[in-house]
Motif scaffolding. Structure first.
Motif, PDB file in Angstrom:
ATOM      1  N   PHE A  30       0.851  -1.185   0.000  1.00  0.00           N
ATOM      2  CA  PHE A  30       0.000   0.000   0.000  1.00  0.00           C
ATOM      3  C   PHE A  30       0.892   1.242   0.000  1.00  0.00           C
ATOM      4  O   PHE A  30       1.930   1.266   0.663  1.00  0.00           O
ATOM      5  CB  PHE A  30      -0.904   0.025   1.230  1.00  0.00           C
ATOM      6  N   SER A  36       4.896   5.451   2.629  1.00  0.00           N
ATOM      7  CA  SER A  36       4.287   6.770   2.766  1.00  0.00           C
ATOM      8  C   SER A  36       5.157   7.854   2.129  1.00  0.00           C
ATOM      9  O   SER A  36       6.378   7.815   2.239  1.00  0.00           O
ATOM     10  CB  SER A  36       4.075   7.105   4.245  1.00  0.00           C
ATOM     11  N   VAL A  75       3.625  -0.994   3.812  1.00  0.00           N
ATOM     12  CA  VAL A  75       3.001   0.329   3.649  1.00  0.00           C
ATOM     13  C   VAL A  75       4.098   1.352   3.408  1.00  0.00           C
ATOM     14  O   VAL A  75       5.040   1.460   4.199  1.00  0.00           O
ATOM     15  CB  VAL A  75       2.178   0.731   4.890  1.00  0.00           C
ATOM     16  N   THR A 128      -3.695   8.847   9.301  1.00  0.00           N
ATOM     17  CA  THR A 128      -4.824   8.118   8.726  1.00  0.00           C
ATOM     18  C   THR A 128      -5.198   6.951   9.630  1.00  0.00           C
ATOM     19  O   THR A 128      -4.327   6.267  10.172  1.00  0.00           O
ATOM     20  CB  THR A 128      -4.501   7.592   7.311  1.00  0.00           C
ATOM     21  N   GLU A 151     -10.841   1.820   2.463  1.00  0.00           N
ATOM     22  CA  GLU A 151      -9.547   1.159   2.609  1.00  0.00           C
ATOM     23  C   GLU A 151      -9.633  -0.137   3.419  1.00  0.00           C
ATOM     24  O   GLU A 151      -9.033  -1.148   3.048  1.00  0.00           O
ATOM     25  CB  GLU A 151      -8.536   2.105   3.274  1.00  0.00           C
ATOM     26  N   ILE A 177       0.710   5.475   0.546  1.00  0.00           N
ATOM     27  CA  ILE A 177      -0.087   6.637   0.978  1.00  0.00           C
ATOM     28  C   ILE A 177       0.608   7.884   0.481  1.00  0.00           C
ATOM     29  O   ILE A 177       1.752   8.156   0.843  1.00  0.00           O
ATOM     30  CB  ILE A 177      -0.224   6.672   2.513  1.00  0.00           C
ATOM     31  N   ASN A 179      -3.073  11.706   1.462  1.00  0.00           N
ATOM     32  CA  ASN A 179      -3.708  10.529   2.073  1.00  0.00           C
ATOM     33  C   ASN A 179      -4.522   9.668   1.115  1.00  0.00           C
ATOM     34  O   ASN A 179      -5.396   8.904   1.560  1.00  0.00           O
ATOM     35  CB  ASN A 179      -4.577  10.933   3.273  1.00  0.00           C
ATOM     36  N   ASN A 180      -4.266   9.773  -0.183  1.00  0.00           N
ATOM     37  CA  ASN A 180      -4.821   8.786  -1.103  1.00  0.00           C
ATOM     38  C   ASN A 180      -4.048   7.492  -0.890  1.00  0.00           C
ATOM     39  O   ASN A 180      -2.827   7.502  -0.697  1.00  0.00           O
ATOM     40  CB  ASN A 180      -4.675   9.233  -2.560  1.00  0.00           C
ATOM     41  N   VAL A 181      -4.746   6.365  -0.935  1.00  0.00           N
ATOM     42  CA  VAL A 181      -4.099   5.064  -0.723  1.00  0.00           C
ATOM     43  C   VAL A 181      -4.138   4.262  -2.015  1.00  0.00           C
ATOM     44  O   VAL A 181      -5.196   4.083  -2.618  1.00  0.00           O
ATOM     45  CB  VAL A 181      -4.788   4.272   0.407  1.00  0.00           C
TER      46      VAL A 181
END
Length: 203
Positions: A70, A140, A138, A147, A116, A72, A76-78
């Motif tokens: 994932f 970022s 994840v 989030t 999400e 980010i 904060n779009n995932v």
């Protein structure tokens, strides 16, 4: 009687607006997540916990990519991408060399806002895997993540740590570039991007 009911409705509505504007306990629209995760701080704490009294650091090797990944971005779009089979770049790295997964813009799926967790359950939890432990990675754009999705992932992994591993890191240059090309609708050549990155690091 009708006038009294309308007056009460107006009063309750005004009270609701007052609570929202003052940051009250009610859930209001556009509520910003109160959960904050700082990557550098958490990494520092993790390193301290795994340092012996003689100064030797006993940390497992870092992994750049997981089976389920994932990203980010800064707003904060995932995004999500996955590897159904192990790839050569999914392994140990020393933090110095750029490694590429040869991502393409169409490999990334932008998850709709507020969906999400549902997406995670359907595309990670319910998916069959040949691996004993599902690795969730994840990445970022920012060092500070705000989030509730991260909060959910940490709680989920802690409750079932025998089946899931969670790694949170900063986004790699490749991931940032692919998302940029995806949003701009531009053609992306991963081979050229890798050669360009190697050339810049050797100058």
């Amino acid at each position: 009687m009708l006038k009294k009911i309308n007056d009460l409705r107006i009063r309750f509505y005004l009270l609701f607006l007052l609570i929202c504007s003052s940051g009250g306990i009610l859930s209001c629209h556009n509520r910003e997540s109160r959960f904050i995760y700082i990557i550098s701080k958490e990494d520092s704490i993790y390193k301290t916990l795994h340092t012996r009294p003689d100064g030797v650091v006993l940390l497992p090797p870092d992994v750049r990519f997981g089976q389920y990944n994932f990203i980010i971005d800064s707003v904060n779009n995932v995004y999500f991408y996955s590897f159904q089979e192990p790839i050569s770049t999914a392994g140990v790295f020393d933090g110095k060399e750029d490694e590429f997964a040869y991502l393409m813009p169409n490999h990334l799926f932008m998850i709709p806002k507020s969906l999400e967790i549902d997406f995670f359950k359907k595309n990670v939890v319910l998916q069959n895997s040949s691996e004993k432990i599902k690795i969730i990675n994840v990445a970022s754009f920012s060092d500070t993540i705000k989030t509730d999705f991260i909060k959910f992932l940490k709680e989920f992994q802690s409750h079932d740590s025998m089946k899931y591993a969670l790694k949170i890191r900063r986004a790699l240059p490749e991931e940032r570039k692919v998302i940029k090309f995806k949003l701009e609708g531009r053609r992306y050549n991963p081979t050229y991007a890798k050669k360009d990155s190697i050339h810049r690091h050797t100058q």
